[in-house]
Design a protein around this motif. Structure first.
Motif, PDB file in Angstrom:
ATOM      1  N   THR A 299       6.316   4.056  -2.178  1.00 52.91           N
ATOM      2  CA  THR A 299       6.390   3.979  -0.838  1.00 52.91           C
ATOM      3  C   THR A 299       7.885   3.133  -0.155  1.00 52.91           C
TER       4      THR A 299
ATOM      5  N   PHE B  38       8.960   5.943   2.251  1.00 60.69           N
ATOM      6  CA  PHE B  38       7.961   7.124   2.801  1.00 60.69           C
ATOM      7  C   PHE B  38       6.882   6.107   4.151  1.00 60.69           C
ATOM      8  N   THR B  39       6.532   6.954   5.314  1.00 57.31           N
ATOM      9  CA  THR B  39       4.989   6.545   5.832  1.00 57.31           C
ATOM     10  C   THR B  39       3.802   7.762   5.743  1.00 57.31           C
ATOM     11  N   GLY B  40       2.518   7.225   5.516  1.00 61.27           N
ATOM     12  CA  GLY B  40       1.615   8.201   5.652  1.00 61.27           C
ATOM     13  C   GLY B  40       0.882   8.605   4.471  1.00 61.27           C
TER      14      GLY B  40
ATOM     15  N   TYR C 112      -2.946   6.695  -0.776  1.00 64.80           N
ATOM     16  CA  TYR C 112      -2.707   5.602  -1.830  1.00 64.80           C
ATOM     17  C   TYR C 112      -4.543   5.738  -2.242  1.00 64.80           C
TER      18      TYR C 112
ATOM     19  N   ARG D 253      15.655   8.768  -1.288  1.00 58.40           N
ATOM     20  CA  ARG D 253      14.046   8.094  -1.443  1.00 58.40           C
ATOM     21  C   ARG D 253      13.026   9.213  -2.695  1.00 58.40           C
TER      22      ARG D 253
END
Length: 247
Positions: A10, A13-15, A18, A226
């Motif tokens: 997490t 990052f987005t989108g 989960y 990332r």
């Protein structure tokens, strides 16, 4: 035993996807019990809820009676509890740590579990060793505390064995930046070394060196942090350091 499955972590990052697997934990355990599986070691990391903590605590009781138990109380950093957790979450993690043989908190997690105000460094040996002893008093016979530093040049970990009373320190040079996943890498190496029979001080030395080299390698390559650090290239040296040899 996976407690959740994500498409990425997490941080940054987005989108991402989960999927919570809390409902699968008990059935997995029951299947293991039906097969009479026994474990030499149990190592816990990120647990996303009180329910998961309770389930894992029961798993330790049911299939981990002869196992060495390691708990990395992943829940906070930089003086703050992760936003996904309620304020009383450290209480639950403290209970799980009481069942461990070895715990591996960072300075923030240590303060939260002890109910103390977080203090930023640099630290003194007296302060660090006081935290180690108070953490061990919660139950675990061994404690490795990360994020320890006495000056701006080096950072590392402190280790305490309550049986022998030994306090040891392991440090490396600081590398600029923030690198995801390094806590998991560090703890996993410590656990691997301990399970392989190495003493706590040696395990901590190896883990600090391996983590530092992974970060340094990534920093020098200039890759997108990332996606984590390049630890894979350091595995041959890690095996040699552990006395395993390497082809």
């Amino acid at each position: 035993m996976p407690t959740a499955v994500l498409s990425t972590h997490t941080g940054g990052f987005t989108g991402f996807t989960y999927r919570d697997l809390t409902g699968d934990l008990v059935p997995i355990t029951e299947h293991w019990k039906s097969l009479d599986i026994r474990f030499d070691g149990i190592y816990t990391g990120f647990l996303g809820s009180f329910e998961q903590i309770d389930i894992v605590s029961n798993i330790i009781d049911e299939v981990g009676k002869d196992a060495m138990v390691f708990v990395d109380p992943v829940m906070a950093d930089n003086g703050e509890l992760y936003k996904v957790f309620p304020e009383d979450f450290p209480r639950g993690m403290r209970g799980l740590c009481s069942k461990a043989d070895l715990i591996l908190p960072n300075m923030t997690e240590a303060a939260l579990m002890l109910g103390e105000e977080y203090r930023d460094g640099p630290y003194s040996k007296e302060y660090v060793e006081g935290i180690l002893k108070r953490l061990s008093a919660l139950g675990p016979g061994k404690v490795v505390l990360t994020g320890v530093f006495f000056d701006s040049e080096k950072v590392g970990a402190a280790a305490y064995d309550a049986v022998t009373g030994e306090m040891t320190y392991s440090f490396s040079e600081r590398v600029p930046g923030y690198y995801h996943g390094t806590g998991d890498i560090f703890s996993s190496v410590v656990v691997s070394c301990i399970m392989d029979g190495l003493p706590l001080s040696k395990a901590t030395d190896i883990a600090v060196d391996f983590t530092y080299r992974s970060i340094r390698r990534t920093y020098e390559a200039g890759t997108d942090v990332r996606f984590g650090v390049n630890f894979e290239a350091g595995i041959p040296k890690l095996l040699k350091d552990m006395g395993k040899g390497c082809e």
